[in-house]
Design a protein around this motif. Sequence first.
Motif, PDB file in Angstrom:
ATOM      1  N   VAL A  28       9.890   8.835   7.543  1.00 41.28           N
ATOM      2  CA  VAL A  28      11.389   9.043   6.654  1.00 41.28           C
ATOM      3  C   VAL A  28      11.840   7.689   6.267  1.00 41.28           C
ATOM      4  CG1 VAL A  28      13.759   9.414   7.397  1.00 41.28           C
ATOM      5  CG2 VAL A  28      11.890  11.050   8.222  1.00 41.28           C
ATOM      6  N   GLY A  29      11.447   6.652   6.949  1.00 44.87           N
ATOM      7  CA  GLY A  29      12.205   5.222   6.657  1.00 44.87           C
ATOM      8  C   GLY A  29      10.999   4.815   5.333  1.00 44.87           C
ATOM      9  N   TRP A  30       9.772   5.190   5.307  1.00 47.70           N
ATOM     10  CA  TRP A  30       9.024   5.020   4.261  1.00 47.70           C
ATOM     11  C   TRP A  30       9.582   5.598   2.889  1.00 47.70           C
ATOM     12  CZ3 TRP A  30       6.447   8.282   0.802  1.00 47.70           C
ATOM     13  CH2 TRP A  30       5.436   7.708   0.129  1.00 47.70           C
ATOM     14  N   GLN A  63      11.716  -5.655  -1.169  1.00 42.79           N
ATOM     15  CA  GLN A  63      12.395  -6.310  -0.256  1.00 42.79           C
ATOM     16  C   GLN A  63      13.763  -6.341   0.076  1.00 42.79           C
ATOM     17  OE1 GLN A  63      10.647  -8.346   1.900  1.00 42.79           O
ATOM     18  NE2 GLN A  63       8.692  -8.019   0.753  1.00 42.79           N
ATOM     19  N   GLN A  64      14.438  -5.832  -1.164  1.00 42.94           N
ATOM     20  CA  GLN A  64      15.906  -5.316  -0.967  1.00 42.94           C
ATOM     21  C   GLN A  64      16.035  -3.973  -0.545  1.00 42.94           C
ATOM     22  OE1 GLN A  64      18.654  -7.214  -1.995  1.00 42.94           O
ATOM     23  NE2 GLN A  64      19.502  -5.604  -0.728  1.00 42.94           N
ATOM     24  N   ALA A  65      14.895  -3.250  -0.515  1.00 40.54           N
ATOM     25  CA  ALA A  65      14.876  -1.928  -0.064  1.00 40.54           C
ATOM     26  C   ALA A  65      14.733  -2.088   1.598  1.00 40.54           C
ATOM     27  CB  ALA A  65      13.891  -0.801  -0.654  1.00 40.54           C
ATOM     28  N   LEU A  66      13.831  -2.919   1.955  1.00 43.29           N
ATOM     29  CA  LEU A  66      13.537  -3.173   3.341  1.00 43.29           C
ATOM     30  C   LEU A  66      14.736  -3.702   3.917  1.00 43.29           C
ATOM     31  CD1 LEU A  66      10.068  -4.739   3.264  1.00 43.29           C
ATOM     32  CD2 LEU A  66      10.588  -2.433   4.242  1.00 43.29           C
ATOM     33  N   LEU A  67      15.620  -4.720   3.368  1.00 44.42           N
ATOM     34  CA  LEU A  67      16.789  -5.377   3.707  1.00 44.42           C
ATOM     35  C   LEU A  67      17.886  -4.000   4.027  1.00 44.42           C
ATOM     36  CD1 LEU A  67      17.041  -8.530   1.773  1.00 44.42           C
ATOM     37  CD2 LEU A  67      16.606  -8.031   4.448  1.00 44.42           C
ATOM     38  N   THR A  68      17.937  -2.938   3.143  1.00 44.41           N
ATOM     39  CA  THR A  68      18.802  -2.040   3.019  1.00 44.41           C
ATOM     40  C   THR A  68      18.323  -0.878   4.423  1.00 44.41           C
ATOM     41  OG1 THR A  68      19.096  -2.098   0.966  1.00 44.41           O
ATOM     42  CG2 THR A  68      19.907  -0.192   2.021  1.00 44.41           C
ATOM     43  N   TYR A  69      17.234  -0.720   4.427  1.00 49.27           N
ATOM     44  CA  TYR A  69      16.829   0.700   5.498  1.00 49.27           C
ATOM     45  C   TYR A  69      15.871   0.113   6.376  1.00 49.27           C
ATOM     46  CZ  TYR A  69      18.465   3.395   1.529  1.00 49.27           C
ATOM     47  OH  TYR A  69      19.362   4.060   0.526  1.00 49.27           O
ATOM     48  N   GLY A  70      15.546  -1.306   6.505  1.00 49.58           N
ATOM     49  CA  GLY A  70      14.690  -1.507   7.857  1.00 49.58           C
ATOM     50  C   GLY A  70      13.331  -1.328   7.665  1.00 49.58           C
ATOM     51  N   ASN A  71      12.595  -1.982   8.480  1.00 52.67           N
ATOM     52  CA  ASN A  71      10.895  -1.975   8.434  1.00 52.67           C
ATOM     53  C   ASN A  71      10.392  -0.469   8.975  1.00 52.67           C
ATOM     54  OD1 ASN A  71       8.357  -2.174   8.096  1.00 52.67           O
ATOM     55  ND2 ASN A  71       8.259  -4.282   8.653  1.00 52.67           N
ATOM     56  N   PHE A  72       9.662   0.095   8.386  1.00 56.59           N
ATOM     57  CA  PHE A  72       9.084   1.602   8.400  1.00 56.59           C
ATOM     58  C   PHE A  72       7.844   1.405   9.540  1.00 56.59           C
ATOM     59  CE2 PHE A  72       8.124   0.725   4.321  1.00 56.59           C
ATOM     60  CZ  PHE A  72       6.915   0.695   4.348  1.00 56.59           C
ATOM     61  N   TYR A  73       7.152   0.097   9.509  1.00 55.83           N
ATOM     62  CA  TYR A  73       5.920   0.245  10.137  1.00 55.83           C
ATOM     63  C   TYR A  73       6.085  -0.587  11.303  1.00 55.83           C
ATOM     64  CZ  TYR A  73       1.217  -1.421  11.177  1.00 55.83           C
ATOM     65  OH  TYR A  73      -0.014  -1.515  11.481  1.00 55.83           O
ATOM     66  N   ASP A  74       5.628  -0.005  12.564  1.00 52.12           N
ATOM     67  CA  ASP A  74       5.426  -0.561  13.823  1.00 52.12           C
ATOM     68  C   ASP A  74       4.128  -1.255  14.074  1.00 52.12           C
ATOM     69  OD1 ASP A  74       5.719  -1.395  16.346  1.00 52.12           O
ATOM     70  OD2 ASP A  74       6.571   0.501  17.012  1.00 52.12           O
ATOM     71  N   ASN A  97       0.882  -1.283   0.183  1.00 51.29           N
ATOM     72  CA  ASN A  97      -0.011   0.106  -0.032  1.00 51.29           C
ATOM     73  C   ASN A  97       0.870   1.215   0.101  1.00 51.29           C
ATOM     74  OD1 ASN A  97      -2.396  -1.380   0.211  1.00 51.29           O
ATOM     75  ND2 ASN A  97      -2.433  -1.371   2.430  1.00 51.29           N
ATOM     76  N   VAL A  98       0.535   2.440  -0.526  1.00 51.15           N
ATOM     77  CA  VAL A  98       1.068   3.478  -0.900  1.00 51.15           C
ATOM     78  C   VAL A  98       1.179   4.152   0.580  1.00 51.15           C
ATOM     79  CG1 VAL A  98      -1.051   5.037  -1.319  1.00 51.15           C
ATOM     80  CG2 VAL A  98       1.357   5.422  -2.443  1.00 51.15           C
ATOM     81  N   SER A  99       0.250   3.850   1.541  1.00 53.36           N
ATOM     82  CA  SER A  99       0.285   4.367   2.848  1.00 53.36           C
ATOM     83  C   SER A  99       1.149   3.980   3.775  1.00 53.36           C
ATOM     84  CB  SER A  99      -1.131   4.218   3.511  1.00 53.36           C
ATOM     85  OG  SER A  99      -1.169   2.691   3.608  1.00 53.36           O
ATOM     86  N   GLY A 100       1.822   2.867   3.263  1.00 54.73           N
ATOM     87  CA  GLY A 100       2.924   2.205   4.151  1.00 54.73           C
ATOM     88  C   GLY A 100       2.290   1.298   5.189  1.00 54.73           C
TER      89      GLY A 100
END
Length: 274
Positions: free
Chosen positions: A115-117, A95-106, A52-55
């Motif tokens: 910022v993470g999104w 998925q590669q971007a998540l591995l690089t910057y981490g999950n932005f959703y708690d 989703n674009v909302s994250g």
Amino acid sequence: MRFILLILTLIGAAVTTGCSSTDYNPTTYDYFISREDIQQKPLKKIILATVNVSGEPTRSVLRDSVDKVDGMVEDYLEDNGISLAPNHLFNNAWQQALLTYGNFYDPTTGKVDRVGWQKVMSATLQSLQAQNDIDAVVFTDLIEHDVQHSPGMKHYARWYGVTREPATEGTTSSVPTDFNWTQVIKGASLLITIYTTEGKPLFSSRGGIDTLHGIDSRKSDKGFVRRKKILSRSNNIEEGIEIAFHPLINMKNYPGKAAPVAAKVAADAEASKP
């Protein structure tokens, strides 16, 4: 002669508009479209995002409907001459971007680190730029939100361009005369957002789909209950998709406001001058 033709065209357009069977619905979403960018580079091939674009993740009540709605969106795009790149290209980049910057959703707080999104989204779009034939990324968020039925005679619920009758559960559709129609219930809608692979916004809009609550005639209490079959009516989904993509893809009987007939005809006449 040109003046006479213009008058005749205006009369014809007015008659056509007056005979339209489409009811105007003031709840249609105020869409955004970058016409100039799309004219310069028409959307010939897109990729459907797998997030989703909302994250945020799709609400649990709607998750089982995501694949169905996305499949119908793909069919609608292809029927209108837009081809689709394989979804796994987006998923792999994401998925590669998540591995690089981490999950932005708690999930514990339900909050998105903006910022993470932005970092993950930017990295994903940059990866997709390597696919030179992809013109845009389409996000299809299936969202849940508040709606209300009208206390009027037919008790319609209206939102994002659609008009829905009350849903009933049980063997009868009868409703007590003192039923409280002003109760706030949930509805489902489709949020469409389109970006270029460079991150430039091209289009965003929304189309209503259906209510998620109905009236159970088997129960004595005068309240709404969660419907057992969520988004089971394909024609309601199709209508929501058509509304959500208009005017990027023109909807024949769009329920929102159209461009003023006189202004459009005059502009066309001016453009046709030698």
